[in-house]
Scaffold this motif. Sequence first.
Motif, short mmCIF file in Angstrom:
data_model
loop_
_atom_site.label_atom_id
_atom_site.label_comp_id
_atom_site.label_asym_id
_atom_site.label_seq_id
_atom_site.Cartn_x
_atom_site.Cartn_y
_atom_site.Cartn_z
N SER A 203 50.51 45.39 41.04
CA SER A 203 51.75 45.57 41.78
C SER A 203 51.66 46.85 42.60
N GLU A 204 52.50 46.98 43.60
CA GLU A 204 52.44 48.16 44.47
C GLU A 204 52.90 49.42 43.75
N VAL A 205 53.75 49.25 42.77
CA VAL A 205 54.24 50.40 41.99
C VAL A 205 53.93 50.14 40.52
N PRO A 206 53.83 51.18 39.70
CA PRO A 206 53.50 50.99 38.28
C PRO A 206 54.55 50.15 37.56
N THR A 393 51.34 27.42 51.07
CA THR A 393 50.46 28.48 51.55
C THR A 393 49.81 29.20 50.37
N SER A 394 48.57 29.60 50.57
CA SER A 394 47.82 30.28 49.53
C SER A 394 46.90 31.31 50.16
N TYR A 395 46.76 32.47 49.49
CA TYR A 395 45.84 33.51 49.97
C TYR A 395 45.17 34.13 48.75
N ASP A 398 38.52 37.76 46.53
CA ASP A 398 37.63 37.69 45.37
C ASP A 398 37.67 38.96 44.52
N THR A 399 37.80 40.14 45.13
CA THR A 399 37.72 41.39 44.37
C THR A 399 39.05 41.85 43.79
N GLY A 400 40.10 41.08 43.96
CA GLY A 400 41.41 41.48 43.44
C GLY A 400 42.47 40.59 44.01
N ASN A 401 43.69 41.08 44.06
CA ASN A 401 44.79 40.27 44.57
C ASN A 401 45.37 40.81 45.86
N THR A 409 50.25 42.03 47.53
CA THR A 409 49.88 40.62 47.46
C THR A 409 50.49 39.87 48.65
N CYS A 410 50.06 38.63 48.80
CA CYS A 410 50.72 37.74 49.77
C CYS A 410 52.02 37.26 49.13
N LYS A 411 53.02 38.14 49.20
CA LYS A 411 54.28 37.89 48.47
C LYS A 411 54.96 36.61 48.93
N GLU A 412 54.86 36.30 50.21
CA GLU A 412 55.56 35.14 50.74
C GLU A 412 54.78 33.84 50.56
#
Length: 760
Positions: A203-206, A393-395, A398-401, A409-412
């Motif tokens: 996540s962007e924040v802890p 839609t999907s994104y 390989d090395t993470g999210n 992340t691709c939140k939408e």
Amino acid sequence: MKRPNNITSGRRMLKCRSKSMYALLVTILVLQLCLLFMVNNNNKHLEQLNKLEGNEYIIDEKGYKPSKPKVNEHSDVKHGVGLRNGLKDSTTPSSESETTAIYLQAEKVNISDEEINSFPLTLDTKLKFLRHLEPVLFSTDLGPESDSVCPIPQVPPPSGLCRNVKWKCNFSPTFVYHDRENRKLFVNCSGNFRVNFIDREESEVPNQNGKFTKDPEWNVYHGPQTIDFDSQYADIECKMEENGRVVSSPHNYRTQFLPNNKSTDQKILFKKTKSEESDWEPLSILSISLDSLSRAHFHRKCGIPKTAKFIRKLFYAPKFDNATDASDQPSHQAFLFNRVNSISGITAMNLYPLYAGEYFSRIDEEERVLRHALVKPVDEWLWQYANKRGYLTSYGIDTGNGLMGTRTTCKECTNRPGALPHFEHLWVARENTPIGTTRNTEVLSGLCEGDSMLHDYVINYTREFLDYDFPAKWAAFDLNAQHRAEHESINQVDDSIVQFLKTVTENHRNLVIFVFGDHGQIYEGEAGKHLGSHLEVLLPFLSIIVPRHVIKSHPEWELNLLLNSRRYVVFYDLHKTMKSLLHYPNLHDVRGHLHNASFNLFTDIIPRNRSCASAGIPSWSCACNMPQVLPSNVWTDVHYGYVSNAIQEINNKHSKATLDERNPGKKATPTTCKDINLENITNIIAYRHGENPKGEEMNQYKITFTAYEGPSTWQLMVDSQGGIINSIKQLSRYQKYDFCQDPRVSIEFCICNQFPPGTP
């Protein structure tokens, strides 16, 4: 290659046999004179073709047709630039066998304006056109001839660019077998094993636990045993025992696609769009980003040769149109492009133009690295546009999210694959580790995660996503194998990519595929000083693979794509093109944000005289400015002054004054970041981009230098007019400073530890 008809006719006239030796000698002499005359005439004819302005072509409601011959080449009309003929042979074989193309040298074929005039093209003419294009599209040359005003110098690669390497993942034994059809895992582990089904998405924040990932939730089992797999991710840890002692605890990871309740919402939107646009025939879109893959390297033996051969087969798809057996007809046709210009060698600076149609500045990039997040607002991401039309839609990465090297992340997106613990479980430290030799071939681990290659997880997920029963899907994934310093690193994805492309083209007849590099890669070690190293960064690979039924229904698009294959293309064009395909067959109905300088590669013909400036590419990242390596004996105090200013800017980023300014009213604590000091300038490249009003030459300088601290390697882009710094980036790998980084300073600019010399 067919000989000119006039030569053939001459031979026919001279076929009569002479009954005497004298007559035979006379015949031979006449034949030689005729051949010499006709070859000279033919060469003059080709020279004239090289000088000719092509006919103008216009697309109107009746389709593709020629208009009056065009005199002025420098027109900026979108639908109206001619085809240049008489291409010079630019496929100079490299002296380095390991970097040569994987194809046999294509025979040179010329094609005339008259043949292109006969639209729609006959099959023979179309195949002739493809053979005409092949030498400059399937070439390891950095600058194969184009049909644009963007010149790229012919620069052969340095020797020893590629090694003979094989890839293997053997750090962890395979003890888990995945039954994808029934969603079961058979774990062949004697004794106890445990499984975590909570994926490692950041996540962007802890989170509440103070970490960016959720805590794993371990479920303990006794094996061997078959267990249900009802999530998208599983981490299985097996306790290997000998004589009652645990000697190792290897991990296997498994991923899969699972539909979610968002499919129901998207079906409603899909039906709404279909009711409003009754003639809409939805195409699915797949976007494959191969990080750091240049066009030239794609075609090398240490690139992805199996994939290249498959794409070459699809390039010649029209050849099989008259095949009696339908199974022999490729479902898709591939188009390649040899003048794609990236912006710098930074992923976000190219994927933002592609997926948002917007420029991503140096300031935006520094914020991205500092915050480890995408904070630049966009009008609309491409997947958001697809969502509104009812697409799934999907994104995946390989090395993470996170998108573009962040925790964002691709939140939408309606779907996301489970993220693997590549950094958390320290697999990153084992990337491309030497593990032996086989028949004089070095064996490397590659980018492994447990018992499998890292890229296979996201590829398998995407294949299952595309197989899901839904009429409209948009999918993307990024593979980062070539982000390594080793130039042959991309080779480890070759088997998986070619098999994946074969499968999805066979199973999905409505799928359009974009395969591309976001930018190229600098050469490793001392070869980084080579001029080709700097050019490859700016010249990424691009192929668009289109269903044949789409091409057959719109032959004018096929011709446009072929004409554009040698024109100057940028990522803004891909944004417009990809977005418009969501409206098939009405590509002109595309709405929302579009870059004002973009072209649709299907419906537009890019002007031959398109420049970097007119395409929205900054001069400091323009591949067309004929760069030159400056020898060290012409380096001046001015160049050293540019580097001094860059070092001062780097050090200012963690200075007390800067940190105090960021925390007004609070006394800044000391930083862990060290001031850097110049060790050496290693390379200077000059890009000429015009003259000022005084007639003085204006240059962009790309200066590579090293600092004692780290040790670290840096690259600076600076304009000779006023010494304006356009870009500063650290070329050495800066993730290694993660443990000591000052969170107030971008990790790229925080040298907080001293490593042994030679550390990448």
